[in-house]
Design a protein around this motif. Structure first.
Motif, PDB file in Angstrom:
ATOM      1  N   ASN A   3       0.827  -1.207   0.000  1.00 52.55           N
ATOM      2  CA  ASN A   3       0.000   0.000   0.000  1.00 52.55           C
ATOM      3  C   ASN A   3       0.860   1.254   0.000  1.00 52.55           C
ATOM      4  OD1 ASN A   3       1.008  -0.475   2.528  1.00 52.55           O
ATOM      5  ND2 ASN A   3      -0.894  -0.102   3.641  1.00 52.55           N
ATOM      6  N   ALA A   4       2.050   1.178  -0.586  1.00 51.86           N
ATOM      7  CA  ALA A   4       2.910   2.354  -0.697  1.00 51.86           C
ATOM      8  C   ALA A   4       2.334   3.320  -1.733  1.00 51.86           C
ATOM      9  CB  ALA A   4       4.330   1.950  -1.076  1.00 51.86           C
ATOM     10  N   VAL A   5       2.623   4.602  -1.567  1.00 49.10           N
ATOM     11  CA  VAL A   5       2.131   5.592  -2.517  1.00 49.10           C
ATOM     12  C   VAL A   5       2.792   5.378  -3.874  1.00 49.10           C
ATOM     13  CG1 VAL A   5       1.655   7.281  -0.714  1.00 49.10           C
ATOM     14  CG2 VAL A   5       3.897   7.259  -1.806  1.00 49.10           C
ATOM     15  N   THR A   6       2.115   5.802  -4.918  1.00 48.90           N
ATOM     16  CA  THR A   6       2.595   5.604  -6.289  1.00 48.90           C
ATOM     17  C   THR A   6       3.507   6.747  -6.698  1.00 48.90           C
ATOM     18  OG1 THR A   6       0.534   4.477  -6.835  1.00 48.90           O
ATOM     19  CG2 THR A   6       1.872   5.258  -8.675  1.00 48.90           C
ATOM     20  N   ASP A   7       4.635   6.393  -7.308  1.00 52.76           N
ATOM     21  CA  ASP A   7       5.533   7.415  -7.843  1.00 52.76           C
ATOM     22  C   ASP A   7       4.956   7.914  -9.165  1.00 52.76           C
ATOM     23  OD1 ASP A   7       7.678   9.078  -8.112  1.00 52.76           O
ATOM     24  OD2 ASP A   7       9.093   7.531  -8.758  1.00 52.76           O
ATOM     25  N   ILE A  31       1.290  12.606   8.375  1.00 54.50           N
ATOM     26  CA  ILE A  31       2.571  11.952   8.093  1.00 54.50           C
ATOM     27  C   ILE A  31       3.112  11.441   9.416  1.00 54.50           C
ATOM     28  CG2 ILE A  31       4.856  12.215   7.090  1.00 54.50           C
ATOM     29  CD1 ILE A  31       2.590  12.581   5.095  1.00 54.50           C
ATOM     30  N   ASP A  32       3.129  10.120   9.570  1.00 57.90           N
ATOM     31  CA  ASP A  32       3.472   9.471  10.839  1.00 57.90           C
ATOM     32  C   ASP A  32       4.931   9.026  10.817  1.00 57.90           C
ATOM     33  OD1 ASP A  32       3.727   7.933  13.100  1.00 57.90           O
ATOM     34  OD2 ASP A  32       1.919   6.757  12.784  1.00 57.90           O
ATOM     35  N   ASP A  84      -3.950   8.486   6.687  1.00 57.23           N
ATOM     36  CA  ASP A  84      -2.754   8.502   7.520  1.00 57.23           C
ATOM     37  C   ASP A  84      -1.634   7.756   6.792  1.00 57.23           C
ATOM     38  OD1 ASP A  84      -4.244   9.756   9.540  1.00 57.23           O
ATOM     39  OD2 ASP A  84      -4.932   7.818  10.319  1.00 57.23           O
ATOM     40  N   TYR A  85      -0.497   8.421   6.628  1.00 51.65           N
ATOM     41  CA  TYR A  85       0.623   7.849   5.884  1.00 51.65           C
ATOM     42  C   TYR A  85       1.812   7.671   6.821  1.00 51.65           C
ATOM     43  CZ  TYR A  85      -2.185   8.786   1.792  1.00 51.65           C
ATOM     44  OH  TYR A  85      -3.210   8.785   0.873  1.00 51.65           O
TER      45      TYR A  85
END
Length: 551
Positions: free
Chosen positions: A340-344, A432-433, A488-489
């Motif tokens: 579930n990482a953010v997309t580049d 941003i955690d 929440d990231y």
């Protein structure tokens, strides 16, 4: 006839055939023969005028076919003729010959007119250069983790294993006391119940329960329950021995103690513990063994300064089903291994005017049309950024077509009682955690520099799309640019690239009732307990204890 004379004769034949265009098949044969002989003999050549067209066809045909000469009416050359109307992609073909380092070029004769009806030259399309904004560098996660796994990782592992062993012993004690309390009226076990309760409230000594069993053997034999109590008492003693091991114990000693516990648990039956209770305890014993193996893998990789540390630990963690908290405790950083990482994204400068997204909570893709021209389908968790307002048309799933004009902002697809619809997010909340980051995390939010200090959480509230750019900590200046949806990231590390990443915190799943899930939750709790203990200043804890003694 030597090689030079052969070449001279072939060149003469080529000139003769050029003068008589009707001999086309002869030109093909001579040309391809020249391709076989001249290429190896003289290397790269620039062809012109005398026999040039024959040589060009021969080079293309003979060399492309690995030196085989076609017969009359043979195959078309692998490279298209210069006179063909439409361009083609030239792909290299396997050949038995060795290609020289130079490039073979064929130049058309300067006095040859272009073919009739030739298409006009095509201008190459314009290529856009996307430059990413300058971001503050982040430290290397690999360097920090390699140090952590050798120093702090083994210490945390020992604390987790001792905490789990203590809880296993307590769970066994509670089951024994529950069973003994049910036999309160039986005088033969009353003394055992009293002594066991006293043992449970005092400092345990090695094999204390086994000794208690020996002292009350006659009573248990009389009731016929001695065989069911013995493995239970021995398993609890084995768990106590693990909990009592000093922090400096070597891996072999720890492994032997864990295997002794697992061996004793195999003899425990369901007369005192239920089947589910036995399964949970057995799984917890397996988990503390896996925790020790994970720690040793990390320590070995760290001692060797291996740059594949994150990838190997992610593999081992998946195999052992270790909770994220355990992996973070071993590495000192969180792994973004959940997919579930953010997309580049290759984003142009600035912030898009409109972002339309489908939240992961949606259970089906949504298809729609923009400005009656472009059809788009978004799966749950996907988004589309646009640089201007547009009209969106879609079917709501109940036979109704809806049309909206979408202006600046962030919009999400929802499903309600009336079917599919679009809702604007007037407030976009993003956090941003960096709680599990050992260093400050630098990033840009819509172009503005931000810093999430180690152990903190940054809260942001925006009125439109949110763009985040950050350095990946690889030392090569590479960065990641992305658009994020509300959520929440967590700052973590991508195991594949070993660079910093952001991954969306997964939604809290419903509490599972399986024995494996219950044991995993215990594992997670023990890790958190060990981390809290490690964060407490020993001197401060001692002062607090002394303050409690003041009357």
């Amino acid at each position: 006839m030597n090689r030079r004379h052969k070449i001279f004769c072939l060149l003469a034949a080529a000139g003769t055939l050029t003068a008589f265009p009707s001999a086309s098949s002869g030109q093909d044969i001579i040309g391809e023969a020249l391709g076989k002989i001249i290429l190896p003999a003289v290397g790269p050549v620039i062809l012109d005028r005398a026999g040039g067209q024959i040589l060009e066809k021969g080079l293309n045909g003979g060399f492309g076919k690995g030196g085989m000469l076609p017969g009359r009416g043979g195959r078309v050359p692998t490279r298209p003729s210069r006179r063909q109307g439409s361009p083609q992609v030239i792909r290299s073909q396997p050949s038995s010959q060795t290609v020289p380092s130079g490039s073979y070029q064929s130049q058309p004769p300067s006095d040859v007119a272009p073919a009739p009806n030739a298409p006009p030259p095509v201008d190459p399309p314009e290529n856009r250069i996307v430059t990413r904004p300058s971001v503050s560098p982040n430290p290397s996660p690999t360097e920090m983790a390699l140090t952590h796994v050798v120093s702090a990782g083994p210490q945390l592992t020992g604390q987790v294993i001792r905490a789990e062993a203590t809880q296993i012993a307590n769970q066994l004690d509670q089951a024994v006391m529950r069973s003994l309390d049910q036999s309160r009226g039986d005088s033969t076990v009353e003394a055992l119940r009293r002594d066991y309760r006293n043992l449970a409230h005092n400092e345990h000594r090695d094999n204390a329960r086994a000794a208690l069993l020996v002292n009350h053997e006659s009573a248990l034999t009389a009731t016929g329950t001695g065989q069911s109590w013995s493995p239970l008492f021995k398993a609890a003693d084995a768990a106590d021995r693990i909990a009592a091991l000093p922090p400096e114990s070597d891996r072999q000693t720890l492994t032997q103690a864990i295997e002794a516990l697992r061996s004793e648990l195999t003899g425990v039956t369901g007369s005192v513990l239920s089947g589910n209770e036995i399964a949970v305890i057995a799984q917890r014993a397996k988990n503390i063994r896996n925790m020790g193996v994970l720690s040793e893998i990390a320590r070995v990789l760290g001692a060797q300064r291996r740059d594949d540390l994150f990838a190997r630990i992610a593999e081992a963690a998946a195999k052992s089903d270790a909770p994220d908290e355990a992996v973070t405790g071993l590495l000192g950083v969180s792994l973004a291994a959940g997919g579930n990482a953010v997309t580049d994204m290759q984003l142009p400068e600035g912030i898009p005017a409109v972002v339309l997204y489908s939240p992961e909570i949606n259970t089906a893709p949504i298809s729609f049309v923009c400005d009656d021209a472009l059809e788009i389908t978004l799966a749950p968790g996907e988004m589309v950024p646009l640089d201007q307002s547009f009209v969106v048309a879609f079917q709501n799933g109940k036979g109704v077509v809806k049309r909206y004009t979408i202006n600046d902002g962030m919009y999400r697809w929802v499903v309600d009682q009336d079917g599919w619809d679009v809702r604007q997010k007037t407030a976009v909340e993003v956090s941003i955690d960096a709680n599990h980051s050992p260093a400050a995390f630098h990033y840009l939010l819509n172009g503005q520099p931000q810093i999430a200090a180690a152990g903190t959480v940054m809260q942001h509230r925006l009125d439109g799309p949110a763009r985040i750019d950050f350095d990946r900590g690889l030392g090569d200046g590479s960065s990641k640019s992305t658009l994020v949806t509300p959520g929440d990231y967590v700052v973590g590390v991508d195991p594949e690239t070993a660079g910093w990443d952001l991954h969306l915190r997964p939604r809290q799943a419903a509490t599972a009732e399986s024995t494996t899930a219950i044991a995993k939750q215990h594992w997670r709790s023990s890790v958190l307990q060990a981390q809290r203990s490690a964060s407490i200043d020993p001197a401060e804890a001692k002062v607090d204890a002394l303050l409690d003694l003041i009357e």
